[in-house]
Design a protein around this motif. Structure first.
Motif, PDB file in Angstrom:
ATOM      1  N   ASN A 152     -17.631 -11.720 -51.715  1.00  6.83           N
ATOM      2  CA  ASN A 152     -17.667 -10.934 -50.485  1.00  6.83           C
ATOM      3  C   ASN A 152     -16.273 -10.664 -49.949  1.00  6.83           C
ATOM      4  N   TYR A 158     -13.372  -5.903 -46.637  1.00 10.78           N
ATOM      5  CA  TYR A 158     -13.241  -4.478 -46.905  1.00 10.78           C
ATOM      6  C   TYR A 158     -11.780  -4.088 -47.085  1.00 10.78           C
ATOM      7  N   THR A 159     -10.938  -4.616 -46.220  1.00 17.02           N
ATOM      8  CA  THR A 159      -9.519  -4.249 -46.307  1.00 17.02           C
ATOM      9  C   THR A 159      -8.906  -4.754 -47.610  1.00 17.02           C
ATOM     10  N   PHE A 209     -22.115  -4.068 -52.117  1.00 20.64           N
ATOM     11  CA  PHE A 209     -21.252  -2.933 -51.815  1.00 20.64           C
ATOM     12  C   PHE A 209     -19.942  -3.015 -52.590  1.00 20.64           C
ATOM     13  N   GLU A 211     -27.985   7.368 -40.658  1.00 22.56           N
ATOM     14  CA  GLU A 211     -29.133   6.493 -40.457  1.00 22.56           C
ATOM     15  C   GLU A 211     -30.205   6.734 -41.508  1.00 22.56           C
ATOM     16  N   GLU A 233     -29.006   4.940 -44.514  1.00 24.37           N
ATOM     17  CA  GLU A 233     -29.164   3.495 -44.379  1.00 24.37           C
ATOM     18  C   GLU A 233     -30.627   3.097 -44.526  1.00 24.37           C
ATOM     19  N   LEU A 242     -32.887   0.522 -47.588  1.00 26.28           N
ATOM     20  CA  LEU A 242     -33.847  -0.564 -47.411  1.00 26.28           C
ATOM     21  C   LEU A 242     -34.997  -0.342 -48.390  1.00 26.28           C
ATOM     22  N   GLU A 292     -12.802  -0.664 -39.205  1.00 29.47           N
ATOM     23  CA  GLU A 292     -11.929  -1.277 -40.181  1.00 29.47           C
ATOM     24  C   GLU A 292     -10.543  -1.515 -39.609  1.00 29.47           C
ATOM     25  N   SER A 337     -10.486  -4.420 -37.365  1.00 26.85           N
ATOM     26  CA  SER A 337     -10.605  -5.763 -37.896  1.00 26.85           C
ATOM     27  C   SER A 337      -9.237  -6.361 -38.193  1.00 26.85           C
ATOM     28  N   THR A 338      -8.239  -5.522 -38.341  1.00 27.95           N
ATOM     29  CA  THR A 338      -6.934  -6.087 -38.623  1.00 27.95           C
ATOM     30  C   THR A 338      -6.249  -6.590 -37.355  1.00 27.95           C
ATOM     31  N   ARG A 366     -18.806  -4.749 -40.203  1.00 30.34           N
ATOM     32  CA  ARG A 366     -18.453  -5.845 -41.102  1.00 30.34           C
ATOM     33  C   ARG A 366     -19.695  -6.680 -41.408  1.00 30.34           C
ATOM     34  N   GLU A 421     -21.952  -4.969 -43.676  1.00 31.70           N
ATOM     35  CA  GLU A 421     -21.450  -4.972 -45.049  1.00 31.70           C
ATOM     36  C   GLU A 421     -21.748  -6.299 -45.735  1.00 31.70           C
ATOM     37  N   ILE A 422     -21.561  -7.380 -45.000  1.00 32.54           N
ATOM     38  CA  ILE A 422     -21.792  -8.691 -45.610  1.00 32.54           C
ATOM     39  C   ILE A 422     -23.282  -8.919 -45.845  1.00 32.54           C
ATOM     40  N   LYS A 440     -25.806  -6.723 -45.613  1.00 33.96           N
ATOM     41  CA  LYS A 440     -26.568  -5.567 -46.079  1.00 33.96           C
ATOM     42  C   LYS A 440     -27.705  -5.212 -45.121  1.00 33.96           C
ATOM     43  N   SER A 490     -28.984  -3.045 -42.158  1.00 33.12           N
ATOM     44  CA  SER A 490     -28.575  -1.763 -41.593  1.00 33.12           C
ATOM     45  C   SER A 490     -27.921  -1.982 -40.230  1.00 33.12           C
ATOM     46  N   ILE A 491     -26.831  -1.252 -40.037  1.00 29.88           N
ATOM     47  CA  ILE A 491     -26.115  -1.395 -38.778  1.00 29.88           C
ATOM     48  C   ILE A 491     -26.991  -0.942 -37.626  1.00 29.88           C
ATOM     49  N   TYR A 492     -27.885  -0.059 -37.928  1.00 27.34           N
ATOM     50  CA  TYR A 492     -28.838   0.443 -36.942  1.00 27.34           C
ATOM     51  C   TYR A 492     -29.682  -0.718 -36.397  1.00 27.34           C
ATOM     52  N   TYR A 493     -30.163  -1.558 -37.294  1.00 29.24           N
ATOM     53  CA  TYR A 493     -30.969  -2.685 -36.863  1.00 29.24           C
ATOM     54  C   TYR A 493     -30.120  -3.740 -36.164  1.00 29.24           C
ATOM     55  N   ARG A 549     -27.565  -3.268 -34.399  1.00 28.98           N
ATOM     56  CA  ARG A 549     -27.296  -2.810 -33.039  1.00 28.98           C
ATOM     57  C   ARG A 549     -28.543  -2.969 -32.177  1.00 28.98           C
ATOM     58  N   TYR A 559     -39.045  -9.474 -41.110  1.00 30.65           N
ATOM     59  CA  TYR A 559     -37.688  -9.056 -41.472  1.00 30.65           C
ATOM     60  C   TYR A 559     -36.695  -9.434 -40.381  1.00 30.65           C
ATOM     61  N   TYR A 613     -33.238 -11.387 -40.631  1.00 30.55           N
ATOM     62  CA  TYR A 613     -31.974 -10.847 -40.110  1.00 30.55           C
ATOM     63  C   TYR A 613     -31.308 -11.879 -39.203  1.00 30.55           C
TER      64      TYR A 613
END
Lengths: 307, 341
Positions: free
Chosen positions: A93, A96-97, A124, A173, A176, A180, B236, B239-240, B276, B279-280, B282, B284-287, B289, B304, B308
Motif C-alpha cells: 500500500n 500515492y505520492t 489501485f 460517482e 466508483e 463495487l 494529494e 497530504s504532503t 487517501r 485508496e487504501i 477501496k 468508495s469516497i462517496y460512501y 463521505r 457493508y 466499512y
C-alpha cells in the motif's frame, strides 16, 4: 515500459518476465526488470540470483534518492534488476505520492526496455502501474480461477482508467459505483457505464467509447498442456470483446514444460540454456511479437495514462 | 464496440456484410465453441442467462445469414436503418439506394437548419405489418426498450466538478468512425435519429429505437464553470503538508456520541484525506463521505456499512468494538442528517 500482470498469483508472471527480459537482452537491448510485486517479490529467484542488497524499498523509503542506484546486476549481460520491496509492513500500500515518484523515475531509467513484474490482485497500485505502461500484458492460464481474475483485472483496469481521466463529480460517482461488485446501479460492464454516462452527456459517452476501443491490453496464454488449451486465446478474445467490449491483442501461448520449473530449481534461467524446447520457442515468439508492438509504438506513439 | 444485445447479425458473428457462406460457417463454429456452456473462456464473465441469450442470438444470426432468401430480406431491413450502423459505412444495400438516402438526409437537414431546439423527431415504432412469416425471422435485433431510464438528471450541484474545459481532450484518440454519408452534418453530437427517414413513412425496424431516447439533459458542468474549489486531486497536494499542523485527537469518553462527526474529527487529527482512505480501503469516497455526514439513505446495506466501519477504525486507529456497534445503532435508529453537507 511494459507491464506484466494478470490478476492471479502463480500463473508465471515473474518467470515470463524474467525470460522475456533475457530475450530482449540477448537481442542487444538494454533491459531493466522491475519487481513491482510489492509484498511478494521473487523476481531475483527467477533469475537465479540471491536477494540483492538494494531494492525498491530503499527507494520508496527514501533511503536512496535515485532509482538508478538500486538497479543491480542480474549476472546476465544487458539485464539489470530492481529487486522488489521486502518490507513486511504494508509495502503493498505505498502512498500515492510515493507511487508517482516511483513511476516517474522508472520512466527515466536508462534502458531500452523496462519490464514491470506486477503483483496479483486488482489494487489501485497494481492497476496504476499497468495503466502507466506503454504495453500491458495480461497472462492467463487455462483455469477458471485465472480467467475469473483476469476479467476482473481487465474490467477494473478500464474503470480505473476512466476514473483517472474523468474529473466531474456525477460521472466519477458512476465509475466508483461500477467498481463495487454489487452496485445498485447494476453496472456490470463498460457498456453499462457508457450507456449511463451517454444518457447524461452524449459527447462524454462517445469519449468513453473511444477510450474503451483504444484500451488494448496484450494477452498471453501460459501453461498450455493440450490443443484445446491452445484454443483458449481466441475464445477469450471473443468473449472479452462481446461482453466487456475490450479488444485484447493475443501474443501467443506458451506450453507447459517441465524444464521451466526445473530451471528455477537449479537456479538457472530457461532462456539462457541453449537447448531448443517448445517452451523456449514459444517465449521467443512472444518476445518477437512484443518487439513488433514496440516498433509500431515508436512510429505511432501511444497514449497511456500519465500520472 | 456495442453490447451484444445491440449487435446485428453480422456484428454478432463478426463478419462483414459481404461474408461468404464459408466465412459465416467458420465464424459461427468458433463462436459456438467459445460460448459453449462448458467453455472456460466465458467463466465468470457472462451470467448463465446472458450466455443463453447470446447463444440464442448467435443461432438466430447463423440461421438467417446462411439462408439466402432470409439473408436478403434481413439485408433489406437493415439497409433501411441508419447507415451509420455499419462500422465501415457500407450497407448491404446497393450504392444507388445509399446515395438516394444521403440526398434525402441532406434535404432534411436543409429543411431543419436548427434542430437543436426542436423536439426530437418521433421515432417510428409501428411498422406496417409485413407478411406474417417474415416478421418472426427478420425482426433484426433485440433492443432494449427505450424507456426513459431513471438516470437522475444530475441536480445542479454546487461546483464540485472542475470546469470541463480543463479536461484533457483526447480527440486524436477518438474512434475514426467513417462518416461518409453524413459529412455535411454539423458536428455537435447530433442525435442519430435525425438520419432516419422521417420524411417518407417507411417501415423502420426496431433497431432505430436504439439511440438513447431520453430527453436531452442539461449539461451541468458547462453551466457551472466556477473555480474548482474542492477538486479531488487537491487531496494529494494536501497530504504532503499534513505533517505541519493537525487538529488534536478528540477524546472518546463513555458519553462521547459515536457519530459521523467523530469519525471526521479523528480522521482530520490523523491527517488523512478521504481520498487517501478510499485508496487504501477501496471503499468508495462517496460512501466514506456519507458515513461522515450521516447521509444514511445513501449508504449500502448494513452488512457493508459494518465492514466499512471496521476498516475505517483500523485505519483511524480506533477501537472497533467500541465504534462499530455504536455507529450502527445510530444508523438503525434512523438518525442522521440527511443530505446535509
Amino acid at each position: 515500459m511494459i507491464a506484466v500482470g494478470g490478476g492471479k498469483g502463480g500463473i508465471g508472471k515473474s518467470l515470463l518476465t524474467a525470460n522475456l527480459g533475457v530475450c530482449f537482452a540477448r537481442s542487444g537491448k538494454r533491459v531493466v526488470l522491475v519487481d513491482a510485486d510489492l509484498g511478494g517479490a521473487n523476481l531475483h529467484t527467477c533469475l537465479g540470483i540471491d536477494l540483492p542488497a538494494a531494492s525498491l524499498s530503499d527507494f520508496v523509503q527514501r533511503r536512496v534518492a535515485n532509482l538508478e542506484d538500486v538497479v543491480v546486476d542480474s549476472g546476465i549481460d544487458g539485464l539489470g534488476l530492481i529487486s522488489g520491496a521486502q518490507d513486511f509492513l504494508g509495502s503493498a500500500n505505498i502512498k500515492y505520492t510515493q507511487k508517482l515518484r516511483t513511476l516517474r523515475q522508472i520512466r527515466r531509467l536508462q534502458a531500452d526496455v523496462i519490464l514491470l513484474d506486477l503483483g496479483s490482485g486488482t489494487s489501485f497500485n497494481v492497476l496504476d502501474f499497468f495503466l502507466s505502461s506503454h504495453l500491458g500484458i495480461v497472462i492467463i492460464v487455462p483455469e477458471p480461477t485465472s480467467l475469473e481474475n483476469s476479467y476482473r483485472f481487465l474490467r477494473s483496469a478500464f474503470y480505473r482508467l476512466l476514473h483517472h481521466r474523468e474529473s466531474a463529480r456525477p460521472f466519477l460517482e458512476i465509475i466508483e459505483q461500477a467498481m463495487l461488485p454489487n452496485n445498485d446501479k447494476a453496472i456490470r460492464t463498460p457498456h453499462d457505464i457508457i450507456r449511463l454516462v451517454g444518457r447524461m452527456d452524449p459527447e462524454r459517452g462517445d469519449r468513453y467509447r473511444a477510450w474503451l476501443s483504444s484500451f488494448r491490453p496484450l494477452l498471453v496464454v501460459n501453461q498450455v498442456r493440450s490443443p484445446e488449451d491452445a484454443e483458449l486465446g481466441p475464445a477469450v478474445l471473443l468473449a472479452c470483446r462481446k461482453y466487456l467490449g475490450i479488444e485484447l491483442d493475443l501474443l501467443g501461448h506458451i506450453d507447459y514444460g517441465d524444464n521451466v520449473w526445473q530451471a528455477v530449481r537449479t537456479r538457472t534461467v530457461l532462456m539462457m540454456q541453449d537447448v531448443e524446447s517448445p517452451v523456449t520457442q514459444r517465449i521467443w515468439h512472444v518476445a518477437r511479437q512484443i518487439e513488433k508492438r514496440m516498433e509500431s509504438l515508436e512510429v505511432a506513439g501511444r497514449e497511456r495514462l500519465k500520472l | 464496440m456495442k453490447d451484444f444485445r445491440e449487435q446485428n447479425y453480422y456484428e454478432l458473428l463478426e463478419v462483414t456484410v459481404h461474408a461468404s457462406q464459408q466465412e459465416i460457417e467458420d465464424s459461427y463454429r468458433q463462436a459456438r465453441r467459445a460460448f459453449a456452456s462448458d467453455s472456460v473462456a466465458t467463466y465468470a464473465l457472462f451470467s448463465p442467462e446472458e450466455l443463453v441469450l447470446l447463444r440464442r442470438r448467435i443461432e438466430e444470426a447463423y440461421r438467417v445469414l446462411t439462408d439466402a432468401e432470409r439473408r436478403r430480406l434481413y439485408d433489406r431491413e437493415l439497409s433501411r436503418l441508419d447507415s451509420t450502423q455499419w462500422p465501415d459505412g457500407e450497407t448491404p444495400a446497393d450504392t444507388k439506394q445509399q446515395e438516394q438516402r444521403a440526398d434525402e438526409q441532406r434535404q432534411q437537414q436543409e429543411q431543419e437548419p436548427d434542430n437543436e431546439d426542436q423536439p426530437r423527431l418521433p421515432l417510428v415504432e409501428s411498422k406496417p405489418p409485413p407478411p406474417a412469416d417474415e416478421v418472426a425471422e427478420v425482426d433484426p435485433v433485440v433492443t432494449e426498450p427505450a424507456e426513459p431510464v431513471e438516470s437522475e438528471p444530475v441536480e445542479s450541484e454546487p461546483v464540485e466538478s472542475e470546469p470541463v474545459e480543463s479536461e484533457p481532450v483526447e480527440s486524436e484518440s477518438a474512434e475514426p468512425e467513417s462518416a461518409e454519408p453524413k459529412s455535411g452534418e454539423p458536428k455537435s453530437g447530433e442525435p442519430e435519429t435525425v438520419v432516419l427517414e422521417s420524411t417518407k413513412p417507411e417501415p423502420v425496424g426496431p433497431e432505430s429505437v436504439a439511440p438513447p431516447a431520453g430527453p436531452a439533459l442539461p449539461r451541468v458542468e458547462k453551466t457551472e464553470s466556477g473555480p474548482a474549489t474542492d477538486a479531488p486531486s487537491a487531496g494529494e497536494a494536501a497530504s504532503t503538508r499534513q505533517e505541519e499542523q493537525l487538529p488534536p485527537l478528540p477524546r472518546i469518553d463513555d458519553d462521547t456520541p459515536i457519530d459521523g462527526e467523530l469519525l471526521r474529527r479523528v480522521r482530520l487529527a490523523r491527517g488523512l484525506e478521504l481520498e487517501r482512505i478510499a485508496e487504501i480501503t477501496k471503499i468508495s469516497i462517496y460512501y466514506l463521505r456519507n458515513l461522515e455526514i450521516e447521509d444514511f439513505t445513501n449508504l449500502p446495506a448494513r452488512v457493508y456499512v459494518r465492514g466499512y466501519l471496521k476498516q475505517l477504525c483500523s485505519i483511524l486507529e480506533l477501537d472497533a468494538s467500541r465504534i462499530v456497534d455504536a455507529y450502527l445503532a445510530r444508523l438503525d435508529a434512523g438518525g442522521g442528517r440527511e443530505g446535509e453537507g
